[in-house]
Design an enzyme around this catalytic site. Structure first.
Site, PDB file in Angstrom:
ATOM      1  N   ASP A   1      44.200  44.957  39.355  1.00  9.04           N
ATOM      2  CA  ASP A   1      43.909  46.368  39.133  1.00  9.04           C
ATOM      3  C   ASP A   1      44.129  47.221  40.368  1.00  9.04           C
ATOM      4  O   ASP A   1      44.419  48.394  40.268  1.00  9.04           O
ATOM      5  CB  ASP A   1      42.473  46.532  38.642  1.00  9.04           C
ATOM      6  CG  ASP A   1      42.324  45.992  37.232  1.00  9.04           C
ATOM      7  OD1 ASP A   1      43.285  46.127  36.465  1.00  9.04           O
ATOM      8  OD2 ASP A   1      41.275  45.424  36.921  1.00  9.04           O
TER       9      ASP A   1
ATOM     10  N   HIS B   1      39.338  38.916  38.557  1.00  9.49           N
ATOM     11  CA  HIS B   1      39.879  40.248  38.850  1.00  9.49           C
ATOM     12  C   HIS B   1      40.030  40.400  40.361  1.00  9.49           C
ATOM     13  O   HIS B   1      39.466  39.642  41.121  1.00  9.49           O
ATOM     14  CB  HIS B   1      38.958  41.331  38.320  1.00  9.49           C
ATOM     15  CG  HIS B   1      38.837  41.313  36.836  1.00  9.49           C
ATOM     16  ND1 HIS B   1      37.976  40.476  36.193  1.00  9.49           N
ATOM     17  CD2 HIS B   1      39.494  41.999  35.880  1.00  9.49           C
ATOM     18  CE1 HIS B   1      38.091  40.654  34.887  1.00  9.49           C
ATOM     19  NE2 HIS B   1      39.016  41.567  34.664  1.00  9.49           N
TER      20      HIS B   1
END
Ligand SMILES: *[C@@H]1O[C@H](CO)[C@@H](O)[C@H](O)[C@H]1NC(C)=O
Ligand SMILES: *[C@@H]1O[C@H](CO)[C@@H](O)[C@H](O)[C@H]1NC(C)=O
Length: 284
Positions: free
Chosen positions: A117, A268
């Site tokens: 991300d 993540h």
């Protein structure tokens, strides 16, 4: 490999790379940047080949007519009377494993599904290289565009796959929006790697159903990669019960436990903390 063979039918939707006589603009140059839509691509501006491919697939009956979801608080909901986990919809958001999905690593193996991300992959590349772990590196088209770093394009490291990921709940999108979301990311990877077309994708929130799955598989030749262990690392900092230590402990438990099926761990790269949790827990 992370990319399709040169004779795969999907190449009809993307022109051929270094041998097609096209002068590709340098990655990161103004010409390159301005060629791609940044967010929410306009479906009417899709290449005609993609529109035709969708129309052909719909008329051939291979794209199931499933209603789009409404997303409330990150939860995707179908209209009343639809069974998300049933055979018609088979939503991976509620753990239905669709045909062609990849949920497990091979027996005895450990796969880490990393989500980029924030484009913090420099550190992770280095670490993955040291540990010889297998990782699937999912790229978000709009992030490639705003971070035209070279390192994602030409890594020769074994075990690092370039794959794609959309940005949001794909089941909430129309067929045309799903086409644009997947297609433009494939196009930017294709045009920036000398013509390689990715084979895998990762549905954000693990949210895929038989309609989105069919567009990905039948039109773009993409198989979805899901996971069988979720670190929940995204909730460090917001949920007091998830800490770097608790994520470490979960990962350590999985790594020392049974590996049949093999581990497919979701990670993540949101903060330094989650990167650290990954580094602490993976064998070196
Ligand atoms: C990608 O490359 C093809 C040629 O292979 C070209 O036709 C197309 O316009 C390029 N796409 C973008 C967005 O630059
Ligand atoms: C990683 O793999 C390479 C080549 O197979 C090997 O030489 C190296 O020792 C491995 N590194 C670790 C940390 O296992």
């Amino acid at each position: 490999t992370w990319y399709q063979d040169e004779d795969h039918a999907v190449h009809k939707l993307f022109k051929r790379g270094s041998t097609d006589g096209v002068n590709y603009p340098d990655v990161g140059s103004p010409t390159w940047t301005s060629a791609y839509p940044a967010f929410s691509p306009d479906p009417s501006a899709m290449p005609q080949e993609w529109k035709d491919a969708l129309a052909d697939a719909v008329s051939a009956g291979v794209i199931p007519d499933i209603p789009v979801t409404t997303v409330i608080n990150d939860w995707a909901t179908y209209p009343d009377g639809n069974d998300a986990g049933g055979p018609v919809i088979c939503s991976s958001f509620v753990q239905c494993r669709g045909e062609g999905d990849i949920w497990d690593a091979p027996d005895g193996k450990i796969g880490i599904a990393l989500t980029t991300d924030q484009q913090r992959y420099g550190l992770l590349f280095f670490y993955i290289d040291l540990s010889n772990e297998t990782a699937t590196h999912f790229l978000i088209g709009s992030n490639i565009l705003s971070n035209p770093d070279d390192s994602w394009r030409f890594s020769t490291k074994e075990g690092i796959l370039r794959s794609i990921r959309g940005r949001t709940h794909m089941t909430s999108m129309t067929n045309e929006q799903v086409m644009g979301e997947l297609g433009w990311t494939m196009e930017i990877i294709h045009n920036s790697t000398g013509g390689r077309v990715p084979k895998y994708w990762r549905p954000p929130y693990g949210d895929c159903d038989n309609r989105v799955r069919a567009i990905a598989q039948q039109i773009f030749g993409l198989e979805a990669i899901l996971w069988n262990h979720d670190t929940n690392d995204w909730s460090i900092g917001s949920d007091p019960s998830t800490t770097v230590d608790s994520v470490d402990a979960s990962i350590t438990g999985w790594l020392t436990g049974p590996k049949s099926p093999g581990l497919a761990i979701l990670e993540h790269e949101l903060t330094e903390d989650t990167v650290q949790a990954f580094m602490n827990a993976t064998p070196r």
